[in-house]
Write an enzyme that holds these catalytic residues in place. Structure first.
Site, PDB file in Angstrom:
ATOM      1  N   SER A 113      29.176  20.011  47.403  1.00 44.27           N
ATOM      2  CA  SER A 113      28.726  18.799  48.099  1.00 44.27           C
ATOM      3  C   SER A 113      29.788  18.359  49.093  1.00 44.27           C
ATOM      4  CB  SER A 113      28.509  17.675  47.080  1.00 44.27           C
ATOM      5  OG  SER A 113      28.348  16.444  47.765  1.00 44.27           O
ATOM      6  N   TYR A 132      31.778  12.656  40.359  1.00 38.59           N
ATOM      7  CA  TYR A 132      31.011  13.775  40.929  1.00 38.59           C
ATOM      8  C   TYR A 132      31.779  14.408  42.085  1.00 38.59           C
ATOM      9  CZ  TYR A 132      27.050  15.847  43.583  1.00 38.59           C
ATOM     10  OH  TYR A 132      26.204  16.682  44.280  1.00 38.59           O
ATOM     11  N   LYS A 136      33.141  18.197  42.310  1.00 35.25           N
ATOM     12  CA  LYS A 136      32.720  19.123  43.375  1.00 35.25           C
ATOM     13  C   LYS A 136      33.949  19.641  44.151  1.00 35.25           C
ATOM     14  CE  LYS A 136      28.151  19.257  43.001  1.00 35.25           C
ATOM     15  NZ  LYS A 136      27.433  20.474  42.589  1.00 35.25           N
TER      16      LYS A 136
HETATM   17  N1  NAP Z   1      20.016  16.792  46.974  1.00 37.00           N
HETATM   18  C1  NAP Z   1      21.113  16.580  47.680  1.00 37.00           C
HETATM   19  O1  NAP Z   1      21.095  15.834  48.687  1.00 37.00           O
HETATM   20  C2  NAP Z   1      22.421  17.257  47.332  1.00 37.00           C
HETATM   21  C3  NAP Z   1      23.537  16.989  48.126  1.00 37.00           C
HETATM   22  C4  NAP Z   1      24.742  17.630  47.829  1.00 37.00           C
HETATM   23  C5  NAP Z   1      24.806  18.528  46.790  1.00 37.00           C
HETATM   24  N2  NAP Z   1      23.712  18.767  46.000  1.00 37.00           N
HETATM   25  C6  NAP Z   1      23.864  19.743  44.913  1.00 37.00           C
HETATM   26  O2  NAP Z   1      22.773  20.661  44.947  1.00 37.00           O
HETATM   27  C7  NAP Z   1      22.449  21.110  43.633  1.00 37.00           C
HETATM   28  C8  NAP Z   1      20.978  20.861  43.362  1.00 37.00           C
HETATM   29  O3  NAP Z   1      20.775  19.448  43.389  1.00 37.00           O
HETATM   30  P1  NAP Z   1      19.357  18.749  43.515  1.00 37.00           P
HETATM   31  O4  NAP Z   1      19.480  17.699  44.540  1.00 37.00           O
HETATM   32  O5  NAP Z   1      18.268  19.763  43.621  1.00 37.00           O
HETATM   33  O6  NAP Z   1      19.355  17.997  42.118  1.00 37.00           O
HETATM   34  P2  NAP Z   1      18.219  17.834  41.018  1.00 37.00           P
HETATM   35  O7  NAP Z   1      16.879  17.695  41.644  1.00 37.00           O
HETATM   36  O8  NAP Z   1      18.719  16.794  40.087  1.00 37.00           O
HETATM   37  O9  NAP Z   1      18.283  19.253  40.302  1.00 37.00           O
HETATM   38  C9  NAP Z   1      19.397  19.618  39.545  1.00 37.00           C
HETATM   39  C10 NAP Z   1      19.051  20.867  38.767  1.00 37.00           C
HETATM   40  O10 NAP Z   1      20.140  21.160  37.894  1.00 37.00           O
HETATM   41  C11 NAP Z   1      19.619  21.360  36.582  1.00 37.00           C
HETATM   42  N3  NAP Z   1      20.633  20.950  35.608  1.00 37.00           N
HETATM   43  C12 NAP Z   1      21.259  19.754  35.487  1.00 37.00           C
HETATM   44  N4  NAP Z   1      22.138  19.786  34.474  1.00 37.00           N
HETATM   45  C13 NAP Z   1      22.061  21.026  33.930  1.00 37.00           C
HETATM   46  C14 NAP Z   1      22.715  21.682  32.850  1.00 37.00           C
HETATM   47  N5  NAP Z   1      23.627  21.066  32.110  1.00 37.00           N
HETATM   48  N6  NAP Z   1      22.360  22.972  32.577  1.00 37.00           N
HETATM   49  C15 NAP Z   1      21.424  23.615  33.307  1.00 37.00           C
HETATM   50  N7  NAP Z   1      20.776  23.049  34.346  1.00 37.00           N
HETATM   51  C16 NAP Z   1      21.086  21.778  34.642  1.00 37.00           C
HETATM   52  C17 NAP Z   1      18.390  20.480  36.503  1.00 37.00           C
HETATM   53  O11 NAP Z   1      17.537  20.941  35.498  1.00 37.00           O
HETATM   54  P3  NAP Z   1      16.269  20.033  35.013  1.00 37.00           P
HETATM   55  O12 NAP Z   1      15.297  20.059  36.149  1.00 37.00           O
HETATM   56  O13 NAP Z   1      15.787  20.731  33.814  1.00 37.00           O
HETATM   57  O14 NAP Z   1      16.848  18.681  34.759  1.00 37.00           O
HETATM   58  C18 NAP Z   1      17.808  20.706  37.905  1.00 37.00           C
HETATM   59  O15 NAP Z   1      17.053  21.906  37.954  1.00 37.00           O
HETATM   60  C19 NAP Z   1      23.385  20.336  42.684  1.00 37.00           C
HETATM   61  O16 NAP Z   1      24.505  21.140  42.365  1.00 37.00           O
HETATM   62  C20 NAP Z   1      23.815  19.120  43.517  1.00 37.00           C
HETATM   63  O17 NAP Z   1      25.051  18.608  43.117  1.00 37.00           O
HETATM   64  C21 NAP Z   1      22.518  18.149  46.258  1.00 37.00           C
END
Ligand code: NAP
Length: 235
Positions: A113, A132, A136
């Site tokens: 991130s 967080y 990261k």
């Molecule tokens: N969205 C953004 O704007 C953004 C920005 C910067 C970075 N990111 C990064 O991108 C990645 C995906 O994020 P997202 O936005 O798609 O978030 P999200 O919708 O909350 O999805 C997170 C995923 O991680 C899984 N997860 C969480 N804890 C876990 C664990 N302990 N073991 C196995 N799986 C786990 C969740 O599974 P469940 O569905 O079963 O809960 C879900 O599939 C993350 O690493 C996040 O930090 C996202």
């Protein structure tokens, strides 16, 4: 109660593709990841070309390091975030390394991130999302360590910040309180750090850019931490 991640893979399941096998493992559980790797090895003849470390989450996004009710509470928050966002990547990567070594591509993507970037943090002038962001930032060093170790073996390790991605719609639910807090904080921070920001992108847009980067990244460039744009412009 133990969380079952497979139950949330409904969209993946709905694809009904015979080349998609859904397994579940909590990334904080090294044993569960080893068992998943055994299942993957059976299905892929002991090889893996790509590993994408996507799992991540943020707790108490609105709190700065000095706002927790007790030293114990801030310590727990730091550890919880570190376990999922940093150690989880180490456990997953270690579990699948033997298969990746047999693969032909050897490409490992880690979802990081822009909040883990020092310059962005200072420009945004915000102390929120602390645990967080720290986790990261640490995972970027995890990526650098694996990259340094496995460059000679032809591996490409790459940390990508996916941009600000609106994932609530894909999940089929409203944004959580944490996400709303995160958006509020980010909008304020973004105004300072990225005044030209046009708003969140879709998961499809972000994933397309991430895969394009992952496929064209060279072994010479292994270990980098970049945005979905392939540079240090985080949004
Ligand atoms: N969205 C953004 O704007 C953004 C920005 C910067 C970075 N990111 C990064 O991108 C990645 C995906 O994020 P997202 O936005 O798609 O978030 P999200 O919708 O909350 O999805 C997170 C995923 O991680 C899984 N997860 C969480 N804890 C876990 C664990 N302990 N073991 C196995 N799986 C786990 C969740 O599974 P469940 O569905 O079963 O809960 C879900 O599939 C993350 O690493 C996040 O930090 C996202």
């Amino acid at each position: 109660m133990m969380k079952t991640f497979k139950a949330t893979a409904t969209r993946l399941e709905a694809l009904s593709r015979n080349n998609v096998k859904i397994l579940e493992a909590d990334v904080t559980d090294a044993k569960a990841l080893s068992l998943a790797a055994v299942e993957v090895a059976k299905a892929t003849n002991n090889k893996l070309d790509y590993l994408i470390n996507n799992a991540g989450s943020s707790t108490n996004p609105g709190l700065t390091l000095d706002q927790f009710p007790s030293p114990m509470a801030v310590e727990k928050d730091l550890i919880d975030n570190f376990k999922i966002n940093t150690i989880g990547v180490v456990h997953s990567t270690n579990a699948f390394l033997p298969l990746l070594k047999n693969g032909s591509d050897k490409r490992v993507l880690i979802l990081s991130s822009g909040l883990g970037d020092l310059d962005f943090t200072l420009a945004a002038e915000t102390g929120a999302q602390a645990s967080y962001s720290i986790a990261k930032a640490a995972v970027n060093m995890v990526v650098a360590k694996y990259a340094a170790q496995f460059k000679a073996d032809g591996f490409v390790f790459l940390a990508i910040s996916p941009g600000i991605v609106d994932v609530a719609a894909t999940r089929g639910s409203e944004p959580t309180a944490g996400e709303l807090e995160e958006f509020k904080m980010l909008s304020k921070a973004v105004g300072k750090a990225a005044p030209d920001f046009k708003g969140p992108i879709t998961p499809e847009e972000s994933v397309k850019m991430q895969l394009e980067l992952l496929n064209r990244w060279t072994v010479e460039e292994t270990g980098a931490f970049v945005s979905h744009l392939g540079n240090k412009q985080w949004m």
